[in-house]
Design a protein around this motif. Structure first.
Motif: not given
Length: 308
Positions: A125-134
């Motif tokens: 989930p933390v990776h998904v949120q970081a990608r969405l932010k990017f």
């Protein structure tokens, strides 16, 4: 039994015209050179439907009922890795005996066919949120902005070709749905390791990394290959450097080296190699190398450099 040749439209019309004049089926058949049975069939069709055109044919009924189709769709939706054999067995337990070909045909009518599962990073989930932010931060970037990025990465190239794939049942535009992909994690190994860079202006340098890479070696690679590549490709002032979050890349000494060289670095979300367009370049390189079938490490390295 051989299929009877279909009568032409003109012949069928002549049969009806002659019938309306009061002539018998035998007489009509002799006059037109047609057997009595098809003459009678044409006359009966005209009397019933007021036409001699071919009517819609129902064909053989489907072996799989609409309820069976729904069951198949539920199964492959829940688990796209379900095999045709599994589906045949499921239907047989429900009282319907079919072949694997029938299963394939049924799924294709629903817009689903067997396709290779894509390999993608294993995302938390933390990776998904970081990608969405990017994505949100860069959604308004122009083509010119991206043309000013120098992309880089390391990859391993195996001596004997590309890893095999698996197949899944999916619709045309669902290749990246989590159920239709094969999660992968990064790990070392491989026959040769390469570092390369490229931008919209073309490929930069490609080198083989012969020893286990550490931070010092990585900084040496950047010094001897990144900066010369930038000059060769004539990157614009203010160009941006991209690399991932490998510990060698994010080490304090590496960050300090980048700062001293006044290099602007693109902030990169973890576990996101598929966002890096160099992955497409690596894929193309590996496909071309595999076609040439190198037989030893020396040939493998030589062919990689030639294809790059």
């Amino acid at each position: 039994m051989a299929k009877t040749k279909e009568l032409s439209k003109d012949t069928r019309k002549s049969i009806v015209d002659l019938h309306q004049t009061g002539k018998s089926e035998s007489t009509i058949g002799k006059q037109l050179g047609v057997k009595k049975s098809p003459v009678g069939a044409i006359i009966r069709k005209w009397k019933t439907y007021k036409t001699t055109d071919n009517l819609p044919r129902s064909g053989a009924p489907r072996k799989i009922s609409s309820r069976g189709v729904k069951m198949i769709m539920r199964t492959v939706s829940k688990d796209p890795r379900t095999t045709r054999g599994d589906l045949v067995n499921d239907l047989q337990r429900a009282g319907t005996k079919v072949t694997k070909v029938t299963i394939s045909n049924t799924l294709q009518r629903q817009g689903i066919k067997s396709r290779s599962a894509r390999r993608v990073p294993l995302l938390k989930p933390v990776h998904v949120q970081a990608r969405l932010k990017f994505a949100r931060e860069h959604m308004d970037d122009t083509a010119e902005d991206w043309e000013n990025v120098m992309w880089s990465d390391e990859t391993k190239v195996e001596l004997f070709g590309i890893n095999s794939t698996r197949r899944v049942w999916r619709k045309k535009i669902t290749e990246l749905h989590p159920k239709n992909t094969i999660p992968t994690v990064k790990h070392g190994g491989g026959n040769i390791m390469l570092w390369g860079c490229f931008s919209a202006k073309g490929t930069g340098r490609l080198i083989r990394v012969k020893d286990r890479m550490n931070g010092a070696m990585y900084r040496e690679i950047l010094s001897q290959n990144l900066l010369p590549s930038v000059r060769t490709l004539k990157m614009k002032r203010g160009w941006v450097f991209q690399h991932d979050n490998d510990p060698k890349h994010t080490a304090r000494a590496t960050k300090e080296w980048l700062r001293k060289k006044h290099l602007k670095v693109l902030e990169w979300p973890s576990q996101s190699p598929d966002l890096n367009p160099i992955e497409n370049l690596w894929r193309e390189l590996k496909v071309r190398v595999a076609r040439r079938q190198p037989q030893n490490i020396t040939a493998l390295e030589k062919i990689c450099m030639e294809e790059w």
